[in-house]
Scaffold this motif. Structure first.
Motif, PDB file in Angstrom:
ATOM      1  N   SER A 632       0.939  -0.995  -0.372  1.00  0.00           N
ATOM      2  CA  SER A 632      -0.040   0.403  -0.212  1.00  0.00           C
ATOM      3  C   SER A 632       1.328   1.106   0.222  1.00  0.00           C
ATOM      4  O   SER A 632       0.759   2.153  -0.300  1.00  0.00           O
ATOM      5  CB  SER A 632      -0.653   0.293   1.379  1.00  0.00           C
ATOM      6  OG  SER A 632      -0.021  -0.122   2.487  1.00  0.00           O
ATOM      7  N   HIS A 633       1.285   1.255   0.140  1.00  0.00           N
ATOM      8  CA  HIS A 633       2.757   1.871   0.733  1.00  0.00           C
ATOM      9  C   HIS A 633       3.231   2.917  -0.831  1.00  0.00           C
ATOM     10  O   HIS A 633       3.342   3.761  -1.024  1.00  0.00           O
ATOM     11  CB  HIS A 633       4.366   1.946   1.088  1.00  0.00           C
ATOM     12  CG  HIS A 633       3.793   1.900   2.891  1.00  0.00           C
ATOM     13  ND1 HIS A 633       4.753   2.375   4.072  1.00  0.00           N
ATOM     14  CD2 HIS A 633       2.529   2.411   3.369  1.00  0.00           C
ATOM     15  CE1 HIS A 633       4.262   2.197   5.079  1.00  0.00           C
ATOM     16  NE2 HIS A 633       3.318   2.083   4.864  1.00  0.00           N
ATOM     17  N   TYR A 634       3.647   1.656  -1.912  1.00  0.00           N
ATOM     18  CA  TYR A 634       4.245   1.528  -3.423  1.00  0.00           C
ATOM     19  C   TYR A 634       2.441   2.182  -4.130  1.00  0.00           C
ATOM     20  O   TYR A 634       3.115   3.390  -4.578  1.00  0.00           O
ATOM     21  CB  TYR A 634       4.880   0.494  -3.603  1.00  0.00           C
ATOM     22  CG  TYR A 634       5.799   0.386  -2.786  1.00  0.00           C
ATOM     23  CD1 TYR A 634       6.658   0.987  -2.882  1.00  0.00           C
ATOM     24  CD2 TYR A 634       5.740  -0.986  -2.048  1.00  0.00           C
ATOM     25  CE1 TYR A 634       8.350   0.313  -2.365  1.00  0.00           C
ATOM     26  CE2 TYR A 634       7.465  -1.337  -1.668  1.00  0.00           C
ATOM     27  CZ  TYR A 634       8.005  -1.051  -1.909  1.00  0.00           C
ATOM     28  OH  TYR A 634       9.389  -1.043  -1.312  1.00  0.00           O
ATOM     29  N   ALA A 635       2.040   1.816  -4.088  1.00  0.00           N
ATOM     30  CA  ALA A 635       0.344   2.048  -4.324  1.00  0.00           C
ATOM     31  C   ALA A 635       0.031   3.484  -4.046  1.00  0.00           C
ATOM     32  O   ALA A 635      -1.122   3.811  -4.692  1.00  0.00           O
ATOM     33  CB  ALA A 635      -0.914   1.031  -3.630  1.00  0.00           C
ATOM     34  N   LEU A 636      -0.036   3.539  -2.816  1.00  0.00           N
ATOM     35  CA  LEU A 636      -0.722   4.657  -2.343  1.00  0.00           C
ATOM     36  C   LEU A 636       0.198   6.091  -2.334  1.00  0.00           C
ATOM     37  O   LEU A 636       0.060   7.130  -2.069  1.00  0.00           O
ATOM     38  CB  LEU A 636      -1.782   4.435  -1.316  1.00  0.00           C
ATOM     39  CG  LEU A 636      -3.076   3.613  -1.031  1.00  0.00           C
ATOM     40  CD1 LEU A 636      -3.765   3.161   0.169  1.00  0.00           C
ATOM     41  CD2 LEU A 636      -3.994   3.995  -2.717  1.00  0.00           C
ATOM     42  N   GLY A 637       1.262   5.406  -1.357  1.00  0.00           N
ATOM     43  CA  GLY A 637       2.275   6.132  -1.113  1.00  0.00           C
ATOM     44  C   GLY A 637       2.965   7.232  -2.580  1.00  0.00           C
ATOM     45  O   GLY A 637       3.180   7.891  -2.687  1.00  0.00           O
ATOM     46  N   TRP A 638       2.472   6.504  -3.445  1.00  0.00           N
ATOM     47  CA  TRP A 638       3.478   6.832  -4.981  1.00  0.00           C
ATOM     48  C   TRP A 638       2.341   7.305  -6.179  1.00  0.00           C
ATOM     49  O   TRP A 638       2.256   7.061  -6.960  1.00  0.00           O
ATOM     50  CB  TRP A 638       4.035   5.898  -5.811  1.00  0.00           C
ATOM     51  CG  TRP A 638       5.325   5.537  -4.797  1.00  0.00           C
ATOM     52  CD1 TRP A 638       6.047   5.945  -3.395  1.00  0.00           C
ATOM     53  CD2 TRP A 638       5.917   4.626  -4.859  1.00  0.00           C
ATOM     54  NE1 TRP A 638       6.577   5.544  -3.345  1.00  0.00           N
ATOM     55  CE2 TRP A 638       7.457   4.615  -3.787  1.00  0.00           C
ATOM     56  CE3 TRP A 638       6.422   4.064  -6.463  1.00  0.00           C
ATOM     57  CZ2 TRP A 638       8.621   3.828  -4.255  1.00  0.00           C
ATOM     58  CZ3 TRP A 638       7.679   2.783  -6.847  1.00  0.00           C
ATOM     59  CH2 TRP A 638       8.586   2.796  -5.493  1.00  0.00           C
ATOM     60  N   LEU A 639       1.262   7.596  -4.750  1.00  0.00           N
ATOM     61  CA  LEU A 639       0.236   7.701  -6.260  1.00  0.00           C
ATOM     62  C   LEU A 639       0.164   8.874  -6.562  1.00  0.00           C
ATOM     63  O   LEU A 639       0.074   8.878  -8.519  1.00  0.00           O
ATOM     64  CB  LEU A 639      -1.473   8.233  -4.752  1.00  0.00           C
ATOM     65  CG  LEU A 639      -3.039   8.293  -5.258  1.00  0.00           C
ATOM     66  CD1 LEU A 639      -3.308   7.276  -7.013  1.00  0.00           C
ATOM     67  CD2 LEU A 639      -3.607   9.101  -4.876  1.00  0.00           C
ATOM     68  N   PRO A 640       0.818  10.037  -6.860  1.00  0.00           N
ATOM     69  CA  PRO A 640       1.025  11.371  -7.556  1.00  0.00           C
ATOM     70  C   PRO A 640       2.102  10.917  -8.922  1.00  0.00           C
ATOM     71  O   PRO A 640       1.506  11.162 -10.252  1.00  0.00           O
ATOM     72  CB  PRO A 640       1.982  12.447  -6.920  1.00  0.00           C
ATOM     73  CG  PRO A 640       1.542  12.501  -5.620  1.00  0.00           C
ATOM     74  CD  PRO A 640       0.982  10.523  -4.896  1.00  0.00           C
ATOM     75  N   ARG A 641       2.494   9.511  -8.818  1.00  0.00           N
ATOM     76  CA  ARG A 641       3.290   9.466  -9.800  1.00  0.00           C
ATOM     77  C   ARG A 641       2.335   8.332 -10.839  1.00  0.00           C
ATOM     78  O   ARG A 641       2.382   8.642 -12.275  1.00  0.00           O
ATOM     79  CB  ARG A 641       4.559   8.037  -8.893  1.00  0.00           C
ATOM     80  CG  ARG A 641       5.413   8.821  -8.919  1.00  0.00           C
ATOM     81  CD  ARG A 641       6.757   8.182  -8.145  1.00  0.00           C
ATOM     82  NE  ARG A 641       7.847   8.610  -7.996  1.00  0.00           N
ATOM     83  CZ  ARG A 641       8.799   7.783  -6.904  1.00  0.00           C
ATOM     84  NH1 ARG A 641       8.822   6.532  -7.009  1.00  0.00           N
ATOM     85  NH2 ARG A 641       9.724   8.929  -6.733  1.00  0.00           N
TER      86      ARG A 641
END
Length: 948
Positions: A632-641
């Protein structure tokens, strides 16, 4: 016996909820005092029978018992090394109210505010009202013989007790009323003890109203009715354990007013008190000017109403059958007071002043020089006619010890509250010397070590300064009659522990290196930051009715684990390292922080300024630094990307949206991304705001930079278009950053602080021209705006641009109010607004209220959090709590609103939560204002997007 073995015996005895986990023991290792005593087990009894069984098991195993309500004890009365009995979870009911007899039957864990609400239906109230009334429990009030502001009119808790149901240390039940009616052998032994010591009791006790230290033996005198129930109040859980109380209620004044009297300083204000007491005020409080200055410095100039000019104030409350009568009574105090300045207030202005007073313990947690200030000598009392002299000598004593603190308190009763910058960590021996001298000083004025908080671990050792050896011996004799094995709250009042033993702060290791945040207000120390929490427990209060936010997860679960205080205690134990031994990798830290929504509500609502969102981000940063993170840190933490890629063209947006529409693909994407399957995936906008703006003709006017956040650009471009519409109407020419950049919010909330710094640096690069030219920058997404107003300078402390951004970045409402823009006429519009949590915490909602009022909108605001809170409510394992948080305030308010009511929610998360959990859609302030301007392009764009 190990904690696990003791817990096993308790469960075997039929006790339902027993917790010996390391995390739980850490949460209950302290109360609102300076002390740390780690218990073996915490029990949450569901009945008096379970309490009795707990006492029997504890007695058989030699385990001490400490009763606890809200844990707001400032003196260390509610911590102990054995079994903690927490009554607040289950035994928390108002059993009955008899309006004719003016009595209430309550369980010990009932919160005072709950009793007051139910009693108010009959025009009644419980007289004493400590400032912690929104979370303190009746059992705790009886344990401490609590007072509060209105004890001046209605007496202490002891004066308002009819009878008690208690259990002795061996589990034996006792009905405590009049001593003569007690059939248990305890009654006969206690009667003989009193008869043998009448002279000592008559001469050393009840010398003035706030003599709260020690056992209140005067209640056992025959001429005072020999009332055992009243005597047990203030015995701090050392003699018996309460299971039910019958208390007396008083008639509430229908109308009140507040005379605010200003004096040059607090000592002069104190000297004015005796002349005012004959006028019989309902309350007579004092407050140091510097306390209000701290509030304004922390929360802005609008945090306090205008006050008469002076160095110290008296707040004098009066009552009447009408507002005019109450006001006239308040004016009589003004006429009598000979103050240098004064005013009379009522209604909301008076309530705002009372809220400042109620937050005194937290606000006074920092000195004017921003040093941490602590309890320990926070409620000494002297007879009111000696108060002025005492305060002068006390200030001289502080100067001698180079200590400082903010004075406030119940001056009408002679009770002085102060928190001091005691050198607990570095020089505990100096603390001991000060306390001994302070005790001798207050005793020389005929005063009491404690005026309402009890003696606990903080002052029990000091009692010989005010009592004779004979009186001290009496305390021991009473304790032996009730609790010969010293099982109940040992170390308090009788055979006391030294005042400088078990102090929490000296045991904490400094955590100052390798941190993600700079903690500029806490000397760069994570340890100092988490010790901001002194346990006043406001995070346990239901603040949603007053527009507050903190603490949404506690409001949803009712579990101390999910309170700001509970989390802070675990982090303090992380710094200690003796119970929680795994450091940042500890499962206890992960468990404590898991349900923190990172709403930042505590950073403003907590009087001590605890910022759990920052501490959680730090803990995540330290835990996963250089390691594989949850998906979730990659899916949501990188949401702007991901959003930048998906909205790079209309075709790309269509592909991204289309690929996630089939349920199997959407389910797979959610599983891989750590997203709860019950959460619909948001749709990317067919046309991003940036692409729309590229074709938008530039308007003439003063330049303004519109900060283009990910959510506005990729999901809600209509908000950006509406903002452009409004800003151009206000005479601005709108610019946006040339580069597609991000403030780093999602990196911060997932603890990816190195990435957040990179994102922020690029953002500041993009904003550099505007910052250099002094062009205002306006943010539309509250959480992103808050990053520039708070987090940026703590993540990039050496970047001057981060400091500039704190003042350059504004909300839309703030900029329009500065512009003195006249909004469209929206008379007749009714709006329900939920201020975004980060806006509430960092920027405030005052400008929005002013702008909407200027437009003629009839506005109602709702407190609390939406529950989605960025990535929190989307992550797997958080759905139920996310919905429960929404149900505490937002959803009930929306359901109660008329269908024609506009629901204002500036946060993308808030609007998403509303859309998913209700049949209503929220809208941004910009959209409401743009619609009021009747500009067609905004409406056309929205229609086009809906068709797409």
């Amino acid at each position: 016996m190990t904690p696990e073995e003791l817990a096993g015996e308790l469960r075997a005895a039929g006790i339902t909820e027993v917790d010996s986990s390391t995390r739980r023991r850490a949460e209950y290792s302290s109360d609102a005092s300076n002390y740390r005593v780690v218990p073996q087990v915490v029990v949450f009894p569901r009945s008096a029978d379970e309490v009795a069984a707990t006492l029997q098991v504890a007695a058989a195993n030699g385990a001490p018992i400490t009763a606890r309500g809200a844990g707001t004890s400032c003196a260390g009365n509610a911590v102990g090394p054995g079994v903690i009995l927490d009554f607040s979870r289950h035994l928390n009911q108002v059993v009955a109210i008899d309006p004719d007899a003016r009595t209430a039957v309550v369980q010990p864990g009932v919160v005072l505010a709950t009793l007051q609400q139910q009693a108010a239906r009959h025009g009644l109230r419980f007289g004493p009202d400590p400032s912690t009334q929104s979370r303190c429990t009746i059992g705790g009030m009886i344990g401490n013989n609590a007072c509060g502001a209105h004890a001046l009119a209605y007496g202490k808790t002891a004066d308002n007790i009819a009878s008690l149901q208690v259990l002795l240390a061996d589990g034996r039940p006792l009905h405590a009323g009049l001593l003569a009616e007690l059939a248990d052998p305890v009654g006969a032994r206690l009667s003989r003890l009193v008869a043998d010591n009448l002279a000592v009791i008559r001469t050393e006790f009840a010398r003035f109203s706030r003599q709260a230290s020690g056992y209140s033996l005067e209640h056992l005198l025959p001429e005072r009715g020999a009332n055992l129930a009243r005597f047990l109040a203030g015995t701090e859980g050392t003699l018996a354990v309460l299971t039910e109380a019958t208390v007396n209620l008083v008639q509430a004044a229908p109308f009140t007013a507040l005379a605010v009297l200003a004096y040059p300083d607090m000592a002069v204000a104190a000297e004015a008190v005796p002349a005012l007491l004959p006028l019989q005020p309902l309350a007579l409080e004092g407050m140091d000017r510097r306390l209000v200055e701290v509030l304004i410095r922390r929360r802005g100039p609008g945090a306090a109403p205008n006050l008469p000019k002076g160095g110290g104030w008296l707040f004098v409350e009066t009552g009447g059958q009408s507002q005019a009568e109450a006001n006239a009574a308040a004016q009589a105090f003004v006429d009598q007071a000979h103050a240098q300045d004064s005013t009379v207030v009522f209604g909301e202005d008076a309530r705002r002043l009372w809220r400042i007073r109620e937050d005194g313990a937290g606000l006074a947690g920092r000195t004017p020089s921003n040093e941490p200030a602590w309890p320990g000598w926070e409620d000494a009392a002297v007879p009111p006619d000696k108060l002025g002299g005492y305060l002068r000598d006390f200030n001289a004593l502080l100067a001698d010890h180079r200590l400082d603190g903010l004075i406030y308190g119940h001056l009408g009763d002679g009770c002085v509250h102060v928190r001091l910058d005691l050198p607990l960590a570095g020089r505990p021996a100096d603390v001991r010397r000060f306390l001994l001298e302070a005790a001798r000083l207050v005793a020389s004025y005929g005063g009491s070590m404690s005026g309402e908080h009890g003696d606990g671990r903080a002052r029990s050792e000091l009692l010989p300064a005010m009592y004779s050896p004979e009186a001290i011996a009496l305390f021991g004799a009473v304790k032996h009659i009730f609790d010969p094995a010293d099982q109940l709250n040992p170390g308090v009042l009788v055979n006391p522990a030294p005042v400088d033993v078990d102090l929490r702060l000296p045991q904490a290791r400094p955590l100052t290196t390798g941190l993600g945040f700079s903690y500029p207000h806490d000397s760069g120390s994570f340890t100092t930051a988490v010790h901001r929490c002194v346990g006043v427990g406001k995070c346990r209060a239901d603040t949603t009715g007053t527009g507050g936010v903190m603490c949404p997860s506690y409001l949803a679960t009712g579990d101390e684990t999910h309170s700001t205080r509970g989390r802070a205690r675990v982090l303090q134990e992380l710094a200690n390292g003796s119970v929680i031994t795994g450091g940042w990798q500890s499962p206890e830290v992960e468990q404590a922080l898991d349900l923190c929504l990172s709403c930042k509500g505590c950073s403003s609502d907590c009087p001590a300024g605890v910022d759990m969102a920052t501490y959680k981000a730090e803990a995540l940063y330290q835990r996963y630094r250089g390691k594989l993170r949850p998906m979730s840190h990659y899916a949501l933490g990188w949401l702007p990307r991901w959003t930048r890629i998906a909205t790079s063209s209309r075709a790309m947006a269509a592909v991204a949206n289309g690929s996630l529409k089939p349920k199997p693909l959407a389910r797979l994407a959610k599983r891989l991304g750590g997203i709860d399957d019950r959460r619909p995936l948001p749709q990317f906008a067919p046309v991003s705001f940036r692409r729309w703006f590229a074709d938008h003709p530039a308007a003439q006017g003063d330049p303004v930079m519109l900060w283009l956040d990910t959510f506005t650009n990729g999901f809600s471009p209509e908000v950006g278009i509406a903002a452009v519409t409004v800003l151009e109407d206000a005479g601005f020419s709108v610019r946006i950053p040339e580069a597609a950049v991000c403030c780093g919010l999602t990196w911060i909330s997932t603890g990816q602080l190195d990435g957040a710094r990179k994102q922020l640096t690029r953002s500041l690069d993009a904003l550099a021209p505007a910052l250099a030219e002094g062009i205002p920058i306006v943010g539309l997404e509250p959480s992103c705006t808050a990053v520039f107003r708070s987090d940026a300078s703590e993540l990039l402390p050496t970047d001057e641009r981060a400091r500039q951004a704190r003042t350059a970045v504004r909300t839309l409402a703030e900029l329009l109010i500065e512009r003195d823009w006249q909004p469209p006429a929206l008379a007749g519009t009714i709006a329900l607004a939920q201020p975004h949590c980060h806006q509430h915490a960092v920027m405030g909602f005052a400008a929005d209220e002013k702008l909407l009022t200027r437009a003629g909108v009839e506005l109602e605001t709702v407190g609390g959090c939406c529950g989605l809170a960025g990535n929190f409510g989307v992550e797997r394992g958080h759905y139920e709590v996310s919905v429960a948080v929404a149900e505490t305030a937002l959803l009930p308010a929306v359901r109660a609103a008329a269908s024609t009511t506009a629901v204002l929610a500036d946060g993308f998360s808030c609007r998403t939560q509303l859309e998913q959990l209700s049949d209503r859609e929220g809208e941004h302030l910009a959209v409401l204002l743009a619609r009021g301007l009747h500009v067609g392009e905004h409406d056309r764009f929205v229609s086009e997007r809906e068709i797409s």
